[in-house]
Design an enzyme around this catalytic site. Structure first.
Site, PDB file in Angstrom:
ATOM      1  N   LYS A  49       0.845  -1.196   0.000  1.00  0.00           N
ATOM      2  CA  LYS A  49       0.000   0.000   0.000  1.00  0.00           C
ATOM      3  C   LYS A  49       0.878   1.242   0.000  1.00  0.00           C
ATOM      4  CE  LYS A  49      -3.824  -1.907   2.788  1.00  0.00           C
ATOM      5  NZ  LYS A  49      -4.917  -1.793   1.808  1.00  0.00           N
ATOM      6  N   ASP A  68      -7.303  -3.428  10.867  1.00  0.00           N
ATOM      7  CA  ASP A  68      -7.791  -4.436   9.927  1.00  0.00           C
ATOM      8  C   ASP A  68      -8.167  -5.756  10.614  1.00  0.00           C
ATOM      9  OD1 ASP A  68      -8.542  -4.791   7.276  1.00  0.00           O
ATOM     10  OD2 ASP A  68      -6.605  -5.616   6.657  1.00  0.00           O
ATOM     11  N   ARG A 119      -9.951 -11.993   2.159  1.00  0.00           N
ATOM     12  CA  ARG A 119     -10.739 -13.107   1.629  1.00  0.00           C
ATOM     13  C   ARG A 119      -9.960 -14.425   1.728  1.00  0.00           C
ATOM     14  NH1 ARG A 119     -11.147  -9.710  -3.845  1.00  0.00           N
ATOM     15  NH2 ARG A 119     -10.817  -8.101  -2.275  1.00  0.00           N
TER      16      ARG A 119
HETATM   17  N1  BES Z   1      -8.007  -3.960   4.556  1.00  0.00           N
HETATM   18  C1  BES Z   1      -8.183  -3.572   3.201  1.00  0.00           C
HETATM   19  C2  BES Z   1      -9.526  -2.868   2.968  1.00  0.00           C
HETATM   20  C3  BES Z   1      -9.712  -1.533   3.649  1.00  0.00           C
HETATM   21  C4  BES Z   1      -9.486  -0.377   2.968  1.00  0.00           C
HETATM   22  C5  BES Z   1     -10.197  -1.458   4.944  1.00  0.00           C
HETATM   23  C6  BES Z   1      -9.688   0.838   3.580  1.00  0.00           C
HETATM   24  C7  BES Z   1     -10.406  -0.243   5.554  1.00  0.00           C
HETATM   25  C8  BES Z   1     -10.149   0.905   4.871  1.00  0.00           C
HETATM   26  C9  BES Z   1      -8.152  -4.802   2.289  1.00  0.00           C
HETATM   27  O1  BES Z   1      -7.314  -5.820   2.699  1.00  0.00           O
HETATM   28  C10 BES Z   1      -7.637  -4.329   0.979  1.00  0.00           C
HETATM   29  O2  BES Z   1      -6.536  -3.869   0.930  1.00  0.00           O
HETATM   30  N2  BES Z   1      -8.453  -4.456  -0.080  1.00  0.00           N
HETATM   31  C11 BES Z   1      -8.070  -4.040  -1.385  1.00  0.00           C
HETATM   32  C12 BES Z   1      -8.497  -5.111  -2.362  1.00  0.00           C
HETATM   33  C13 BES Z   1      -8.000  -4.914  -3.753  1.00  0.00           C
HETATM   34  C14 BES Z   1      -6.492  -5.040  -3.779  1.00  0.00           C
HETATM   35  C15 BES Z   1      -8.632  -5.928  -4.664  1.00  0.00           C
HETATM   36  C16 BES Z   1      -8.773  -2.731  -1.663  1.00  0.00           C
HETATM   37  O3  BES Z   1      -9.917  -2.560  -1.257  1.00  0.00           O
HETATM   38  O4  BES Z   1      -8.161  -1.862  -2.268  1.00  0.00           O
HETATM   39 MN    MN Z   2      -5.297  -5.572   2.080  1.00  0.00          MN
HETATM   40 ZN    ZN Z   3      -7.018  -5.954   4.712  1.00  0.00          ZN
END
Ligand code: BES
Ligand code: MN
Ligand code: ZN
Length: 479
Positions: A261, A272, A335
């Protein structure tokens, strides 16, 4: 959570303490607020005044016509937020009495508001950085109509359990990932199990290997901290009304892994594990609230970090179910860990499975920071969870699980891939992947990525973890 004792009385003669009198808009006759304050009864507005020979502080409850349990909960929170200034205080709600539609649920909401509005996380602050000139306070007194007295003391007990569970979730979420590791989370779960009389099983890394928890292990591969799978079991004293599984995403820190990220994106990623926190918090009070369901709580705990041993984009994981997942983006890790937890829940014979996960940024884009997404294969379960959320003041909005989008997670080489089409229905693609692991069980997936965290000190929230979902589950399982 700072300890706060709530007493309920029927007469306001509490000598010397500040007397708050809650009034809604329009203000009833005979309310003499000091004119210069131009008091209207708006939510959380205050003004000094007199009531007969009592000197009081009027506290606005907002429009009388909107006085649902969320408004009453907010009223409690706005009262609690005055305590650091006023010290131990009295709250007289008799002027609102006629407006409460359902007495005990309104009272539970009021007391929850008082207790949660008082929450803050200051375990890591030194004395010098705590707010100055705060009054000491340890108790509040709520004045209710005499015919409510019995309902009120019972409601206070229920609210106390709801609030302490929520505060436990918040504490777990707010603790930095440096110390809130999977191992530490499992230690807390073990303590909770002991205090609450729950059975517990913890899978350590060796157990996870032996039992083929390939999704969990794949996410943990880059981390020095070992993962944990946890199962807590609550059994009611009588014949259970049914067998329920709660499943929580427990990423104690989500850096994204090799699909790293950007810095801003990981600032809040200690949160998380909010799904796992809500599951543990819920389990902690099921017995005290006399839940009649048999409930298993599954929590999948790991960090998601990059390293030379981390899972790489393009790798394929074999989950406990035997199904394979191609990991194209290591940041879509929730997931993966949930796949194994859902499989365990189904293997244990759950009739209804509810998972909670801070799963997708896409869900935050769709519904914002105050509403969670709900996805399900059973409309009755949706209706039940949404209704429980209404009681709890935790809103959900249903999003679809369209079969036609299953192709979004088709993989070139495995049974599925861990992301959908770029920029298209990301929250749905994630939910469709989870659905692959629930078999014939009735299942609802709550994407709490938005409301799991509050960016403001407002209402019942303190900036940081909210514990969202905890009170929904409690309303669903114990009301
Ligand atoms: N933990 C994140 C989702 C998240 C984002 C929670 C913002 C709280 C605030 C999750 O693991 C994630 O990174 N999801 C990605 C998925 C994508 C790479 C398909 C996302 O939502 O960008
Ligand atoms: Mn993630
Ligand atoms: Zn996550």
């Amino acid at each position: 959570m700072r300890d706060l004792k709530i007493s309920v009385v029927v007469t306001p003669e509490i000598s010397g303490l500040p007397n708050f009198v809650a009034v809604g808009r329009p203000i009833p006759d005979g309310i003499g607020a000091s004119d210069v304050w131009n008091f209207r009864g708006d939510a959380s507005e205050i003004a000094p005044g007199r009531l007969g020979d009592r000197e009081v502080v009027f506290l606005g409850a907002g429009a009388i016509s909107d006085l649902d349990s969320s408004a009453v909960r907010s009223l409690g929170a706005s009262f609690a937020r005055r305590l650091p200034k006023f010290g131990n205080s009295v709250l007289d709600i008799r002027y609102l009495a006629d407006q409460f539609d359902e007495v005990s649920s309104s009272l539970v909401a009021l007391f929850e508001g008082i207790l949660l509005g008082n929450y803050r996380y200051d375990a890591l602050r030194s004395k010098a950085s705590l707010p100055e000139n705060e009054a000491d306070f340890s108790s509040v007194t709520v004045v209710v109509p005499s015919e409510w007295l019995d309902a009120a003391s019972n409601s206070a007990n229920v609210a106390k359990l709801h609030a302490s569970a929520t505060a436990l979730a918040r504490d777990l979420i707010n603790e930095p990932a440096k110390t809130m590791t999977p191992t530490r989370f499992a230690d807390v779960a073990t303590e909770v199990a002991e205090t609450a009389g729950l059975a517990i099983r913890v899978w350590d890394e060796e157990d996870a290997k032996r039992e083929r928890l390939g999704g969990l292990l794949g996410v943990a591969a880059g981390s020095e901290q070992p993962p944990r799978m946890i199962r807590l079991t609550y059994r009611p004293s009588g014949t259970p009304l049914g067998k329920v599984a709660l499943v929580g995403k427990g990423i104690t820190f989500d850096s994204g892994g090799l699909s790293l990220k950007p810095p801003g994106g990981m600032e809040a990623m200690k949160t998380d594990m909010s799904g796992a926190a809500a599951v543990l918090a819920t389990m902690s009070v099921l017995g005290a609230l006399d839940c009649q369901f048999e409930v298993n709580g599954y929590m999948a705990l790991t960090e998601n970090l990059p390293s030379g041993t981390a899972t790489k984009p393009g790798d394929v994981l074999t989950t406990r179910s035997g199904k394979t997942i191609e990991v194209l983006n290591t940041d879509a890790e929730g997931r993966l860990v949930l796949s194994d937890a859902l499989t365990l829940a189904v293997e244990d014979g759950a009739e209804q499975v509810v998972d909670l996960a801070t799963l997708t940024g896409a869900c935050v884009v769709a519904l914002g920071g105050e509403i969670a997404g709900i996805f399900s294969n059973d409309e009755t379960l949706v209706a039940d969870i949404v209704a429980a959320g209404e009681i709890a003041g935790e809103p959900y909005w249903q999003l679809p699980l369209p079969k036609r989008y299953r192709k979004h997670i088709d993989s070139e080489i495995a049974d599925m891939k861990n992301m959908g089409e770029p920029g298209a229905a990301g929250a749905i693609a994630a939910a469709l992947l989870l659905q692959e692991f629930v078999g014939d069980a009735k299942w609802a997936h709550l994407d709490i990525a938005g409301p799991s965290r509050s960016n403001k000190d407002v209402d019942i929230f303190a900036k940081g973890g909210t514990g969202f979902g905890t009170r929904t589950l409690l309303a669903w399982l114990t009301d």
